[in-house]
Write a protein that holds these residues in place. Structure first.
Motif, PDB file in Angstrom:
ATOM      1  N   TYR B 101      23.436   6.652   1.122  1.00  0.00           N
ATOM      2  CA  TYR B 101      23.200   5.225   1.384  1.00  0.00           C
ATOM      3  C   TYR B 101      23.067   4.478   0.063  1.00  0.00           C
ATOM      4  O   TYR B 101      22.364   4.936  -0.844  1.00  0.00           O
ATOM      5  CB  TYR B 101      21.903   5.033   2.182  1.00  0.00           C
ATOM      6  N   ASP B 105      23.079  -0.529   2.019  1.00  0.00           N
ATOM      7  CA  ASP B 105      23.057   0.224   3.285  1.00  0.00           C
ATOM      8  C   ASP B 105      21.634   0.324   3.827  1.00  0.00           C
ATOM      9  O   ASP B 105      21.392   0.136   5.025  1.00  0.00           O
ATOM     10  CB  ASP B 105      23.591   1.655   3.072  1.00  0.00           C
ATOM     11  N   TRP B 109      20.277  -1.070   7.268  1.00  0.00           N
ATOM     12  CA  TRP B 109      19.716  -0.109   8.222  1.00  0.00           C
ATOM     13  C   TRP B 109      18.321  -0.566   8.667  1.00  0.00           C
ATOM     14  O   TRP B 109      17.990  -0.515   9.859  1.00  0.00           O
ATOM     15  CB  TRP B 109      19.683   1.287   7.566  1.00  0.00           C
ATOM     16  N   THR B 138      17.320  11.554   9.814  1.00  0.00           N
ATOM     17  CA  THR B 138      17.330  10.101   9.676  1.00  0.00           C
ATOM     18  C   THR B 138      16.240   9.394  10.490  1.00  0.00           C
ATOM     19  O   THR B 138      15.924   8.231  10.228  1.00  0.00           O
ATOM     20  CB  THR B 138      18.690   9.523  10.125  1.00  0.00           C
ATOM     21  N   MET B 239      25.105   6.275  10.786  1.00  0.00           N
ATOM     22  CA  MET B 239      24.033   5.625  10.039  1.00  0.00           C
ATOM     23  C   MET B 239      22.695   6.328  10.264  1.00  0.00           C
ATOM     24  O   MET B 239      21.927   6.558   9.346  1.00  0.00           O
ATOM     25  CB  MET B 239      23.847   4.152  10.450  1.00  0.00           C
ATOM     26  N   VAL B 243      22.009   2.253  15.856  1.00  0.00           N
ATOM     27  CA  VAL B 243      23.405   1.909  16.164  1.00  0.00           C
ATOM     28  C   VAL B 243      23.452   1.123  17.481  1.00  0.00           C
ATOM     29  O   VAL B 243      24.231   0.181  17.637  1.00  0.00           O
ATOM     30  CB  VAL B 243      24.279   3.176  16.245  1.00  0.00           C
ATOM     31  N   HIS B 259      28.010  -4.647  13.091  1.00  0.00           N
ATOM     32  CA  HIS B 259      28.085  -3.587  12.080  1.00  0.00           C
ATOM     33  C   HIS B 259      28.894  -2.372  12.520  1.00  0.00           C
ATOM     34  O   HIS B 259      29.305  -1.573  11.692  1.00  0.00           O
ATOM     35  CB  HIS B 259      26.678  -3.131  11.686  1.00  0.00           C
ATOM     36  N   THR B 285      32.379   2.112  11.226  1.00  0.00           N
ATOM     37  CA  THR B 285      31.348   1.307  10.561  1.00  0.00           C
ATOM     38  C   THR B 285      32.035   0.150   9.844  1.00  0.00           C
ATOM     39  O   THR B 285      33.087   0.321   9.226  1.00  0.00           O
ATOM     40  CB  THR B 285      30.553   2.140   9.540  1.00  0.00           C
ATOM     41  N   LYS B 288      29.105  -0.305   6.176  1.00  0.00           N
ATOM     42  CA  LYS B 288      28.569   0.795   5.372  1.00  0.00           C
ATOM     43  C   LYS B 288      29.310   0.874   4.042  1.00  0.00           C
ATOM     44  O   LYS B 288      30.534   0.817   4.000  1.00  0.00           O
ATOM     45  CB  LYS B 288      28.739   2.132   6.117  1.00  0.00           C
TER      46      LYS B 288
END
Lengths: 145, 433
Positions: B101, B105, B109, B138, B239, B243, B259, B285, B288
């Protein structure tokens, strides 16, 4: 009213034996047993002692069990005995889902077990004709639900 | 809404934004990522050929193996000095894949996760307990920064030590719980063992994701905790969480379409399916920088839920993910996902949602039989009733799947239970009959 156990059985070897074994090991004596079947499964209908405890024992062993209310009628063991009772019920508009009977060689009467749509109407029609229902206590040992 | 100017954008403005961003994203990966350059060249595709969103169909797909084979940094579209954080996929199914990232990013996010919490009705006044694991996964950090971005009081507990989770839930006046749905159930059970009734606590909503779960499980959690349980969706390759997210109106998860472009395809023909039909979800994406993905095949099964949402968001919704393409069956030419059968069974009283699909070979034809457990508490004294039940299940499956299958009623608890992933398909086709 008689409380009958209806047990769902797959058509697989040993299932009926297993059911009987569970009842036997639990000390539940069977008084009547009939199996209705299709190609894939069946329903065993059982009248036995302490039906509610028996149901719990069967369920604990993985069987699907329902308790079904049926009526029992004593019929003289002679030709035409059952026909008279059925005609009586037919005239009263009572639909019979199924029935089975058991005969004891040493008794003058046969006991017929009826599953009807409307048990109260059946009882009324039979009693009006002087036929009384067999009390559950005469067939098996009762227990509380 | 956290960003109403974006989340409630008119569709035409949104699509214009998507197209502009898509063209930039394609140009960027073509210039900076050798794998994309090679794939595009092999397919005879050039980014400048994209004139409208429909042209996305001409772009080659990306699959999980592409990311794995680029391990660790081969898919990055920027120099490593611009990458400020690394996460990775869990790696349960093989080699892990690494995602990087940029500062930008991470900012986006955080905004998307703040949107997610706002979708669940949360705001700056809330106290959010983040019980997703912190680390390469994540979930933890994704939820953490989203919660802070929202301005909520953020409690970074991470996973584990369930008794402590319960204590914090109670003592800190937590109003929002973010964790996996299965862990939420464990927290509820543990609280009950500790004599704490979660329903009496200020907790009002749960933000649950990172694993597939069912409507039945949602009911269970909502009842046990006295909360709204919100389903969120994300995957590290795209990501991480953020999402897509359900709002309080339910009925599917809003995809954050400014996005991410979502497509649903037939995993066999790779052609898009019409809105409303199940298929494999594919994401592109749009913003990104570190590791953009183009037409990434997730292997997750879902569908676009058509229609507008009362919440005012214009983003389309995807249905809760109900399975993986790996589980898909093709029965007489029709794609069937086992989870579809589960859904049908959930709606029929008298049967339990426990089933097994048995495939056999009869001559040259595949025969399919679905074994379904009768519910232990039904009244089934009469064969007629059982036959009617069997017919009802057959009809419901035929109606929902557009393929007719035989149904066999089996005894309760006769289908093997599994701790983890249930084995829903028994394929005997190789054995003959």
């Amino acid at each position: 009213m008689i409380e009958q156990l209806s047990v769902f059985l797959e058509n697989e070897q040993g299932r009926l034996a297993k059911m009987c074994r569970v009842l036997g090991d639990g000390g539940f004596n069977m008084h009547a047993l009939v199996v209705a079947d299709t190609s894939e499964y069946g329903v065993a209908r059982v009248i036995c002692d302490r039906p509610h405890a028996a149901r719990r024992a069967l369920e604990a062993s993985g069987f699907a069990v329902s308790v079904t209310k049926v009526i029992a009628v004593e019929i003289r063991d002679r030709p035409g005995g059952l026909a008279e009772v059925l005609e009586l019920l037919g005239a009263a508009g009572v639909n019979v889902e199924y029935l089975y009977c058991y005969v004891r060689p040493d008794a003058a009467e046969a006991v017929d077990i009826f599953r009807v749509e409307d048990p109260a109407a059946a009882q009324g029609a039979l009693e009006a004709a002087g036929i009384s229902l067999v009390r559950a206590t005469r067939i098996y040992e009762l227990d509380a639900g | 809404m956290f960003q109403p100017e974006l989340e409630a954008m008119p569709r035409d403005a949104l699509e214009a934004l998507q197209l502009a961003r898509l063209r930039m994203a394609l140009a960027r990966v073509y210039a900076n990522v050798p794998l994309y350059r090679r794939k595009f060249d092999e397919a005879g595709f050039r980014p400048e050929q994209v004139e409208n969103l429909d042209d996305l169909k001409r772009v080659p797909f990306t699959v999980k193996d592409d990311l794995r084979s680029a391990y660790p940094y081969g898919m990055f579209a920027v120099p490593l000095r611009d990458i400020v954080r690394i996460h990775s996929s869990s790696g349960t199914t093989g080699q892990i894949s690494v995602v990087g990232y940029t500062k930008g990013d991470l900012e986006r996010w955080s905004e998307l996760m703040a949107r997610t919490f706002a979708c669940a009705g949360a705001g700056a006044d809330d106290v959010i307990q983040v019980t997703y694991g912190y680390g390469l996964f994540t979930g933890g950090l994704g939820a953490h920064y989203g919660s802070e971005r929202l301005g909520a009081l953020t409690i970074p507990v991470s996973g584990g030590n369930t008794a402590r989770q319960v204590q914090i839930l109670k003592d800190f006046g937590v109003t929002v719980l973010a964790c996996t749905p299965s862990y939420a159930l464990l927290i509820a059970e543990t609280a009950a063992e500790m004599g704490i009734d979660v329903r009496q606590l200020p907790l009002k909503v749960g933000v649950f994701g990172a694993e597939p779960w069912s409507e039945g499980m949602r009911d269970q959690i909502e009842k046990a905790m006295g909360i709204h349980a919100i389903d969120i969706y994300g995957l590290s390759e795209v990501m991480g969480p953020g999402v897509a997210s359900e709002c309080l109106h339910g009925g599917g998860l809003h995809v954050f379409e400014d996005h991410f472009l979502i497509e649903v395809i037939d995993p066999e023909t790779l052609e898009p399916v019409p809105d409303g039909e199940l298929g494999e979800v594919v994401f592109t994406t749009l913003t990104k920088e570190g590791i953009p993905v183009i037409r990434y095949r997730t292997r997750d099964i879902s569908r676009i839920v058509p229609g507008e949402c009362a919440c005012g968001r214009t983003f389309r919704k995807m249905q809760r993910v109900t399975g993986r393409t790996d589980d898909m069956l093709i029965i007489r030419g029709v794609n069937v996902y086992p989870s579809q059968i589960e859904q049908v069974l959930m709606g029929i009283p008298g049967v339990a949602p426990h089933y097994q699909i048995v495939l056999r070979k009869r001559g040259s034809m595949d025969s399919v039989e679905v074994h379904v457990e009768v519910s232990p508490d039904i009244e089934f004294d009469e064969i007629r009733g059982l036959e009617a039940l069997q017919k009802k299940v057959e009809d419901a499956i035929a109606g929902s799947l557009a393929v007719s299958v035989g149904v066999k009623l089996v005894e309760p608890r006769s289908i093997q239970r599994s701790e983890g992933k249930a084995k829903r398909v028994l394929d005997l086709r190789a054995e003959g009959e």
